[in-house]
Design a protein around this motif. Structure first.
Motif, PDB file in Angstrom:
ATOM      1  N   ILE A  90       0.839  -1.206   0.000  1.00 13.39           N
ATOM      2  CA  ILE A  90       0.000   0.000   0.000  1.00 13.39           C
ATOM      3  C   ILE A  90       0.875   1.258   0.000  1.00 13.39           C
ATOM      4  N   MET A  91       1.901   1.280   0.838  1.00 11.99           N
ATOM      5  CA  MET A  91       2.794   2.438   0.891  1.00 11.99           C
ATOM      6  C   MET A  91       3.526   2.637  -0.433  1.00 11.99           C
ATOM      7  N   ILE A 149       1.099   4.163  -2.862  1.00 13.76           N
ATOM      8  CA  ILE A 149       0.850   5.581  -2.579  1.00 13.76           C
ATOM      9  C   ILE A 149       2.004   6.443  -3.068  1.00 13.76           C
TER      10      ILE A 149
END
Length: 102
Positions: free
Chosen positions: A95-96, A99
């Motif tokens: 997820i990071m 992003i």
């Protein structure tokens, strides 16, 4: 009347320790010794150390999927917890990464 005394009782009277055995389950006393890594086991130790170095979670996951807990079933819960932590760390990392790249 002459009674036969078992050798366990004789050894106990001599002051020696006698291992307690169960006739139905010979492995009963097999897990009486403490676990490795300060008595908490490799899995729980890896879980705690994983907050400092997350690679320990992946190490414990490899042990978990390699069926390391068959040597000592008490290790299973700690190894499973470390595998779950490794999964969560991977999801958060993906997820990071998503992003930052978008």
């Amino acid at each position: 009347m002459d009674r036969k005394v078992s050798s366990d009782i004789v050894d106990h009277k001599k002051g020696e320790y006698v291992r307690i055995r169960d006739a139905e389950d010979p492995q009963l006393g097999m897990y009486d010794k403490p676990l490795r890594c300060f008595g908490c086991g490799i899995g729980w130790f890896s879980l705690l150390l994983g907050f400092v170095c997350p690679l320990m979670w992946y190490y414990a996951t490899i042990l978990y999927f390699g069926n390391y807990y068959h040597k000592d079933p008490r290790e299973r819960s700690g190894l499973a917890a470390s595998a779950i932590a490794a999964l969560m760390c991977t999801i958060v990392g993906i997820i990071m990464l998503g992003i930052f790249l978008l």
